[in-house]
Design a protein around this motif. Structure first.
Motif, mmCIF file in Angstrom:
data_model
loop_
_atom_site.group_PDB
_atom_site.id
_atom_site.type_symbol
_atom_site.label_atom_id
_atom_site.label_comp_id
_atom_site.label_asym_id
_atom_site.label_seq_id
_atom_site.Cartn_x
_atom_site.Cartn_y
_atom_site.Cartn_z
ATOM 1 N N GLN A 337 -36.267 -74.365 -10.847
ATOM 2 C CA GLN A 337 -36.006 -73.892 -12.161
ATOM 3 C C GLN A 337 -35.270 -72.675 -11.967
ATOM 4 O OE1 GLN A 337 -36.815 -75.020 -14.912
ATOM 5 N NE2 GLN A 337 -38.978 -75.923 -14.911
ATOM 6 N N SER A 338 -34.533 -72.689 -13.345
ATOM 7 C CA SER A 338 -33.476 -71.534 -13.410
ATOM 8 C C SER A 338 -34.479 -70.478 -14.303
ATOM 9 C CB SER A 338 -32.295 -71.919 -14.281
ATOM 10 O OG SER A 338 -31.472 -70.927 -14.660
ATOM 11 N N LEU A 339 -33.929 -69.015 -13.860
ATOM 12 C CA LEU A 339 -34.647 -68.010 -14.448
ATOM 13 C C LEU A 339 -34.077 -67.969 -15.909
ATOM 14 C CD1 LEU A 339 -35.084 -65.759 -11.617
ATOM 15 C CD2 LEU A 339 -36.982 -66.653 -12.901
ATOM 16 N N THR A 340 -32.842 -68.202 -16.326
ATOM 17 C CA THR A 340 -32.420 -68.277 -17.557
ATOM 18 C C THR A 340 -31.787 -69.698 -17.937
ATOM 19 O OG1 THR A 340 -30.197 -67.587 -16.667
ATOM 20 C CG2 THR A 340 -31.749 -65.973 -17.162
ATOM 21 N N ARG A 341 -31.621 -69.960 -18.986
ATOM 22 C CA ARG A 341 -31.081 -71.340 -19.487
ATOM 23 C C ARG A 341 -30.744 -71.095 -20.968
ATOM 24 N NH1 ARG A 341 -34.318 -77.010 -19.781
ATOM 25 N NH2 ARG A 341 -32.920 -78.339 -20.590
ATOM 26 N N ARG A 342 -29.447 -71.668 -20.979
ATOM 27 C CA ARG A 342 -28.689 -71.628 -22.475
ATOM 28 C C ARG A 342 -29.719 -72.396 -23.229
ATOM 29 N NH1 ARG A 342 -22.775 -74.012 -22.496
ATOM 30 N NH2 ARG A 342 -23.885 -75.602 -22.102
ATOM 31 N N GLY A 343 -29.864 -71.784 -24.677
ATOM 32 C CA GLY A 343 -30.694 -72.211 -25.630
ATOM 33 C C GLY A 343 -32.174 -72.041 -25.425
ATOM 34 N N ARG A 344 -32.551 -71.591 -24.131
ATOM 35 C CA ARG A 344 -33.995 -71.272 -24.259
ATOM 36 C C ARG A 344 -34.309 -69.843 -24.049
ATOM 37 N NH1 ARG A 344 -36.239 -72.616 -18.519
ATOM 38 N NH2 ARG A 344 -35.226 -70.711 -17.958
ATOM 39 N N ASN A 345 -33.648 -69.024 -23.316
ATOM 40 C CA ASN A 345 -33.858 -67.809 -23.074
ATOM 41 C C ASN A 345 -32.679 -66.916 -22.705
ATOM 42 O OD1 ASN A 345 -34.293 -68.812 -20.301
ATOM 43 N ND2 ASN A 345 -34.909 -66.661 -19.616
ATOM 44 N N SER A 346 -32.084 -65.708 -23.501
ATOM 45 C CA SER A 346 -31.160 -65.181 -23.129
ATOM 46 C C SER A 346 -31.198 -63.780 -22.421
ATOM 47 C CB SER A 346 -30.227 -64.735 -24.494
ATOM 48 O OG SER A 346 -31.141 -64.235 -25.373
ATOM 49 N N GLU A 347 -32.659 -63.898 -22.113
ATOM 50 C CA GLU A 347 -32.916 -62.482 -21.339
ATOM 51 C C GLU A 347 -34.095 -62.901 -20.337
ATOM 52 O OE1 GLU A 347 -34.581 -59.521 -23.798
ATOM 53 O OE2 GLU A 347 -36.345 -60.514 -24.319
ATOM 54 N N LEU A 348 -34.113 -62.149 -19.375
ATOM 55 C CA LEU A 348 -35.373 -62.348 -18.456
ATOM 56 C C LEU A 348 -36.075 -61.185 -18.319
ATOM 57 C CD1 LEU A 348 -36.768 -63.820 -15.821
ATOM 58 C CD2 LEU A 348 -34.812 -62.907 -14.457
ATOM 59 N N ARG A 349 -37.283 -60.969 -18.121
ATOM 60 C CA ARG A 349 -37.860 -59.687 -17.928
ATOM 61 C C ARG A 349 -38.835 -59.716 -16.417
ATOM 62 N NH1 ARG A 349 -39.457 -56.821 -23.447
ATOM 63 N NH2 ARG A 349 -37.998 -57.607 -24.782
ATOM 64 N N VAL A 350 -38.544 -58.678 -15.856
ATOM 65 C CA VAL A 350 -39.433 -58.495 -14.692
ATOM 66 C C VAL A 350 -40.225 -57.511 -14.818
ATOM 67 C CG1 VAL A 350 -39.001 -57.993 -12.128
ATOM 68 C CG2 VAL A 350 -37.229 -59.222 -13.450
ATOM 69 N N LEU A 351 -41.595 -57.812 -14.772
ATOM 70 C CA LEU A 351 -42.663 -56.877 -15.028
ATOM 71 C C LEU A 351 -43.646 -56.932 -13.971
ATOM 72 C CD1 LEU A 351 -43.625 -58.818 -18.406
ATOM 73 C CD2 LEU A 351 -41.801 -57.336 -18.097
ATOM 74 N N THR A 352 -44.482 -55.767 -14.103
ATOM 75 C CA THR A 352 -45.637 -55.584 -12.935
ATOM 76 C C THR A 352 -46.900 -55.566 -13.779
ATOM 77 O OG1 THR A 352 -46.361 -53.957 -11.646
ATOM 78 C CG2 THR A 352 -45.436 -52.902 -13.271
ATOM 79 N N GLY A 353 -47.885 -56.002 -12.965
ATOM 80 C CA GLY A 353 -49.246 -56.455 -13.803
ATOM 81 C C GLY A 353 -49.922 -55.170 -13.740
#
Length: 458
Positions: A337-353
């Motif tokens: 999978q791609s972490l970003t995809r046109r039309g799906r998500n314009s941002e990616l969040r990297v979080l910690t639990g």
């Protein structure tokens, strides 16, 4: 490893060869390069063996090997081209406690002779444990083309200069001198060899220089995912201070002389205090050592990089960062999978639990929107908390979620779930390794081929 490689001292030692034909000749051509005392036993000997005896290079005994011939021998080669005679000689050697080789019979031999690249005193041994001698010869040919003919002469000159180089402090200062002394040697020798005496004076002046710290990303755990810069850093390191998640195969790439120190941190478990890690880094670098602070993934992603940099700056120690492949990228690659995809998500969040205060809070409303993608580190124990917060803010229970354990490693596991089933799926799977939760991404069917491709890449 069935055969352990060693370099055996042959100066003045006695080596016994049983046989006087072509098989024995092949071994003798190699053995005559040593400083051993060679005894050949054969009823009949090839004329070349007689010539070598005339030249004083060996002694020929026109009779078979007896038990007394093996007293004090270092090695025995059974090379008579007679299976029964070779077995007899091997039995005598075994009884006498002498290492023996039956030519072309690795199963019954106590040792085997590797393919050799000879640039004496530089000798490269290539072994395949007898499984692929043709491959060993191909490797030998490649190395012979790469190693320059003048290599041996340069090394002999350096060896004679070694007592003078001991004026430098042991460790990093001497290694840097010898690195410069051999500079360009394996690159086609582009210029004249450096003059060792002036070079030594330059290094004496620099010997009191302070150390440095390299913050290096080890990637997700597969040595094949290390960057070239990371490999070079491990080659230079006097000290490697590593996270608990850095596996043994990567640590084995460090120089054998390097000090290896674990400075582990475990979520909700025992950890080395950060202040202690900072002190360890500064202490080793202040001694003039090259310190590699080896962090799983990328140093800048949940690696407390800023705190350790600030400790170095406060102590006036030079530092640099060598980025690495982070687990989120490795996990997405394994999903196909791609972490970003046109039309799906314009941002990616990297979080910690979780963070230093416990379960971490985030912008749950933004994460709950359809199409949102997030990589959640250290989220296994926080899975129920994450699920509750997201669904409280409107996330659908059917939202795809993937959990990738040991991302990018041979023991990688991929768990396909939904937000609604996530906590139960994690418990049922019994995940024990580090895991990344990828919110909003499901594995592609083609992802099943990824482990096979990884093996092919090796």
């Amino acid at each position: 490893m069935k055969f352990f490689p060693i370099f055996l001292r042959t100066e003045g030692a006695r080596i016994v060869v049983s046989g006087g034909g072509e098989t024995a000749l092949a071994k003798l051509r190699l053995l005559l390069k040593t400083e051993a005392r060679i005894a050949v036993h054969a009823a009949e000997a090839d004329p070349r063996i007689l010539d070598w005896q005339q030249e004083g290079k060996l002694i020929w005994h026109p009779r078979p090997v007896s038990a007394t011939d093996l007293d004090g021998a270092r090695l025995v080669y059974a090379a008579s081209d007679d299976a029964a005679e070779d077995a007899r000689v091997a039995a005598l050697a075994r009884e006498a406690g002498v290492l023996f080789n039956i030519v072309d019979n690795r199963a019954d031999s106590a040792f085997i002779t590797p393919a050799l690249v000879d640039r004496a005193p530089v000798v490269v041994a290539i072994g395949t444990e007898g499984a692929a001698p043709v491959l060993a010869r191909r490797i030998k040919a490649g190395l012979e083309a790469w190693l320059p003919a003048g290599l041996g002469a340069r090394v002999r000159e350096a060896d004679a200069f070694r007592p003078a180089a001991e004026a430098l402090p042991k460790g990093r200062a001497r290694r840097r001198f010898w690195d410069d002394a051999f500079a360009g040697l394996l690159d086609g020798m582009p210029g004249p060899a450096p003059q060792l005496a002036p070079l030594l004076e330059t290094h004496k002046a620099a010997a009191t220089a302070a150390g440095e710290v390299l913050f290096v990303g080890a990637g997700p755990g597969d040595p094949d995912d290390l960057t070239l810069r990371a490999r070079r850093a491990l080659d230079r390191a006097d000290v490697v201070i590593h996270d608990r998640l850095v596996p043994a195969p990567i640590l084995e790439l460090a120089r054998r002389e390097a000090e290896i120190v674990e400075a582990g941190k475990t979520g909700f478990g025992p950890s080395t205090p950060q202040a202690d890690i900072n002190g360890l880094i500064v202490d080793r670098a202040a001694r003039g050592l090259v310190v590699v602070r080896l962090k799983a993934g990328d140093p800048s992603v949940f690696g407390r990089l800023d705190e350790e940099i600030e400790a170095c700056e406060a102590a006036g120690i030079a530092w640099s960062v060598v980025p690495g492949l982070t687990a989120a990228s490795a996990a997405a690659a394994s999903l196909g999978q791609s972490l970003t995809r046109r039309g799906r998500n314009s941002e990616l969040r990297v979080l910690t639990g979780h963070d230093v205060k416990g379960l971490a809070d985030h912008d749950w409303a933004a994460l709950a929107r359809p199409g949102a993608v997030a990589a959640i580190y250290m989220g296994k124990r926080a899975a129920r908390f994450i699920q509750g917060r997201l669904m409280m803010h409107g996330a659908e229970a059917a939202t795809p979620v993937s959990v990738v354990e040991n991302a990018g490693r041979p023991e990688e596991r991929i768990l396909s779930a939904t937000l609604g089933s996530l906590p139960a799926e994690i418990v049922a799977a019994g995940l024990t390794g580090p895991a990344v939760i990828l919110l909003g991404l499901a594995p592609r069917a083609a992802a099943r081929s990824v482990p096979a491709l990884r093996e092919v890449a090796r």
